[in-house]
Design a protein around this motif. Structure first.
Motif, PDB file in Angstrom:
ATOM      1  N   LEU A   1       0.846  -1.189   0.000  1.00 21.58           N
ATOM      2  CA  LEU A   1       0.000   0.000   0.000  1.00 21.58           C
ATOM      3  C   LEU A   1       0.888   1.247   0.000  1.00 21.58           C
ATOM      4  O   LEU A   1       1.642   1.471   0.950  1.00 21.58           O
ATOM      5  N   ILE A   2       0.810   2.032  -1.070  1.00 26.41           N
ATOM      6  CA  ILE A   2       1.587   3.275  -1.137  1.00 26.41           C
ATOM      7  C   ILE A   2       0.635   4.423  -0.787  1.00 26.41           C
ATOM      8  O   ILE A   2      -0.354   4.636  -1.495  1.00 26.41           O
ATOM      9  N   PRO A   3       0.924   5.163   0.285  1.00 23.17           N
ATOM     10  CA  PRO A   3       0.025   6.273   0.641  1.00 23.17           C
ATOM     11  C   PRO A   3       0.170   7.441  -0.330  1.00 23.17           C
ATOM     12  O   PRO A   3       1.270   7.746  -0.786  1.00 23.17           O
ATOM     13  N   ILE A   4      -0.957   8.055  -0.663  1.00 21.14           N
ATOM     14  CA  ILE A   4      -0.951   9.232  -1.542  1.00 21.14           C
ATOM     15  C   ILE A   4      -1.501  10.391  -0.720  1.00 21.14           C
ATOM     16  O   ILE A   4      -2.638  10.322  -0.236  1.00 21.14           O
TER      17      ILE A   4
ATOM     18  N   TYR B   1      -2.226   0.376  -4.811  1.00 21.71           N
ATOM     19  CA  TYR B   1      -2.028  -1.031  -4.433  1.00 21.71           C
ATOM     20  C   TYR B   1      -1.068  -1.671  -5.426  1.00 21.71           C
ATOM     21  O   TYR B   1      -1.321  -1.653  -6.630  1.00 21.71           O
ATOM     22  N   LEU B   2       0.018  -2.200  -4.889  1.00 25.71           N
ATOM     23  CA  LEU B   2       1.029  -2.842  -5.739  1.00 25.71           C
ATOM     24  C   LEU B   2       1.037  -4.335  -5.455  1.00 25.71           C
ATOM     25  O   LEU B   2       1.272  -4.758  -4.329  1.00 25.71           O
ATOM     26  N   GLU B   3       0.773  -5.122  -6.484  1.00 24.28           N
ATOM     27  CA  GLU B   3       0.745  -6.579  -6.298  1.00 24.28           C
ATOM     28  C   GLU B   3       2.131  -7.184  -6.502  1.00 24.28           C
ATOM     29  O   GLU B   3       3.036  -6.518  -7.005  1.00 24.28           O
ATOM     30  N   LYS B   4       2.254  -8.453  -6.134  1.00 26.85           N
ATOM     31  CA  LYS B   4       3.540  -9.143  -6.245  1.00 26.85           C
ATOM     32  C   LYS B   4       4.066  -9.143  -7.681  1.00 26.85           C
ATOM     33  O   LYS B   4       5.260  -9.079  -7.925  1.00 26.85           O
ATOM     34  N   ASP B   5       3.130  -9.235  -8.647  1.00 28.81           N
ATOM     35  CA  ASP B   5       3.546  -9.298 -10.048  1.00 28.81           C
ATOM     36  C   ASP B   5       3.803  -7.912 -10.654  1.00 28.81           C
ATOM     37  O   ASP B   5       4.091  -7.784 -11.842  1.00 28.81           O
ATOM     38  N   GLY B   6       3.686  -6.870  -9.836  1.00 32.45           N
ATOM     39  CA  GLY B   6       3.964  -5.514 -10.315  1.00 32.45           C
ATOM     40  C   GLY B   6       2.735  -4.771 -10.825  1.00 32.45           C
ATOM     41  O   GLY B   6       2.836  -3.601 -11.186  1.00 32.45           O
ATOM     42  N   SER B   7       1.574  -5.444 -10.872  1.00 32.75           N
ATOM     43  CA  SER B   7       0.367  -4.753 -11.339  1.00 32.75           C
ATOM     44  C   SER B   7      -0.058  -3.717 -10.292  1.00 32.75           C
ATOM     45  O   SER B   7       0.126  -3.921  -9.084  1.00 32.75           O
TER      46      SER B   7
ATOM     47  N   LYS C   1      -2.964  -0.701  -8.903  1.00 32.27           N
ATOM     48  CA  LYS C   1      -4.341  -0.194  -8.910  1.00 32.27           C
ATOM     49  C   LYS C   1      -4.425   0.936  -7.902  1.00 32.27           C
ATOM     50  O   LYS C   1      -3.700   0.957  -6.914  1.00 32.27           O
ATOM     51  N   PHE C   2      -5.341   1.863  -8.155  1.00 32.73           N
ATOM     52  CA  PHE C   2      -5.588   2.935  -7.196  1.00 32.73           C
ATOM     53  C   PHE C   2      -6.894   2.669  -6.472  1.00 32.73           C
ATOM     54  O   PHE C   2      -7.800   2.019  -7.017  1.00 32.73           O
TER      55      PHE C   2
END
Lengths: 273, 164
Positions: free
Chosen positions: A149-152, A164-170, A172-173
């Motif tokens: 989770l990257i805070p904005i 939201y950053l998944e293990k595979d690099g995908s 989503k906001f």
């Protein structure tokens, strides 16, 4: 001039440098699609809105990453009478105000959800596959199950959204969260200079290598709004935009730098074996 | 879109040192190259003003990007000029040679015209007459580390003054 909506939408797309999808849905909703001219593989940054107004078709086309949009209508401006133009402008104004109110409502809801998501999450694991793959450390980010989770935050420090950053690099906001002009700051308060990069891994890399405070703007279209927000907050500092080396990234970085009297630095792959 | 596009990719492919060098150079350039009261930045030259205590107060836009490349003179060690690099209105970097003599013709007007002819412009309200000469003189005063260029009249070997 005919009233062909596909021609009108194609023209509007051409004006912002995208290509429309082959089939258009006229339901007034936002539809995202992959534009091979501007998107990286797997991304859907281009979008359109199309409505059937009864006597014409109209809507908006845009691109999230480029942060641009353009209205379109199947009837040319010359075909409208003066009264129709006034009525059209009134309806557009109404729609704009409604959209703004809805957007503000979405932002408020997203702020609450972002707070909840961020507070129930755990500190990010430095051995998360994405961080290992990118070779970067944890800088103010958290983790929920396998998702980073990257805070904005906006310039006032209010948490407005999450990436939201998944293990595979995908990536989503958080739905409805405010991103324009908001960023994730790495490295604390800037003293005399700050760098702005697009993604978390790039910003983290720059900070780890140089020790310079770096802001992550999340996409190319947000570089300029973030640069302006930072200039507003820190009027005297030097702002450098660390561009992604692709046409969209470079163009957006140059626009951001020009808006704040900053400069651009572009990665150099010419000497890489 | 290629696979390598950002500084994370460059760090992995080319090493962290290359990234550090690239970014630190960009930061130094963005902060500006000081020459006396003038600072050369990528977007232009700024004049710094000081407060009563002599501390820097503000930076005022002086002129569009203009930076010295080297100090030039002929093979006899005379006719000094400064080789400048400037950005024209099309955003292209171009070089031109400004003779120091031109600073003293018509109160420096010839020097300013040479710069303006190539698309250079000054900030609003700047008293360019004196300030442009001050800028060039600041460069001369701090020219110790500027590369030296010898202007030759023709191609081939030349005998420099002092036999070197």
């Amino acid at each position: 001039m005919d009233n062909d909506p596909s021609e009108a939408i194609r023209t509007a797309c051409a004006e912002i440098g995208t290509t429309p999808p082959s089939s258009i849905i006229f339901d007034g909703g936002v539809h995202r699609y992959h534009c091979p001219l501007t998107d990286k593989p797997g991304e859907k940054n281009a979008w359109y809105k199309a409505c059937d107004n009864g006597d014409s078709f109209g809507g908006t086309v845009g691109h999230w990453r480029l942060n641009i949009k353009r209205n379109w209508n199947s009837r040319s401006r010359q075909e409208f009478t003066q009264a129709e133009r006034i009525e059209y402008a009134r309806r557009m104004n109404e729609a704009r105000e409604k959209e703004q109110a809805e957007r503000q409502q979405r932002h408020a809801t997203a702020r609450k959800r972002a707070d909840v998501h961020f507070n129930v999450s755990q500190p990010a694991d430095p051995h998360h596959p994405y961080l290992i793959k990118k070779g970067v450390a944890v800088h103010g980010i958290r983790q929920n199950c396998g998702t980073l989770l990257i805070p904005i935050r906006n310039a006032a420090g209010v948490l407005t959204s999450l990436q939201y950053l998944e293990k595979d690099g995908s990536k989503k906001f958080l739905y409805g969260g405010e991103i324009t002009g908001c960023y994730h700051a790495i490295g604390g308060k800037p003293v005399d200079s700050i760098l702005i990069a697009e993604g978390y891994a790039t910003a983290a890399t720059i900070f780890e290598i140089t020790g310079q405070p770096t802001a992550c703007a999340f996409n190319a279209g947000n570089l300029k709004p973030v640069a302006l927000a930072i200039r507003d907050k820190f009027p005297g500092i030097t702002i450098i935009i660390a561009a992604d080396c692709d046409p969209v990234g470079i163009r957006s970085a140059e626009a951001a730098a020009a808006a704040v009297g900053g400069s651009v630095v572009i990665p150099d792959f010419s000497e890489v074996a | 879109m290629g696979a390598d596009s950002d500084f994370n990719d460059q760090a992995k492919r080319g090493g962290k040192l290359a990234v550090a060098k690239k970014i630190n150079t960009a930061i130094d350039a963005a902060k500006g190259l000081p020459f006396g009261q003038f600072i050369i930045k990528p977007d232009g030259v700024y004049m710094t003003t000081v407060d009563r205590e002599g501390k820097p107060k503000e930076e005022i836009f002086f002129c569009t990007y203009l930076s010295p490349v080297g100090l030039a003179r002929n093979i006899k060690g005379a006719d000094y000029s400064i080789l400048f690099e400037m950005k024209n209105p099309d955003g292209q970097l171009v070089q031109f040679l400004l003779s120091l003599e031109s600073l003293h013709i018509g109160g420096g007007e010839v020097a300013r015209i040479e710069y303006a002819k190539r698309g250079g412009s000054f900030g609003a309200g700047i008293r360019t007459k004196q300030a442009f000469a001050d800028f060039v003189n600041s460069i001369m005063k701090n020219s110790k580390n500027l590369p030296r260029i010898t202007l030759a009249e023709r191609t081939g070997w030349v005998q420099l003054k002092g036999g070197k």
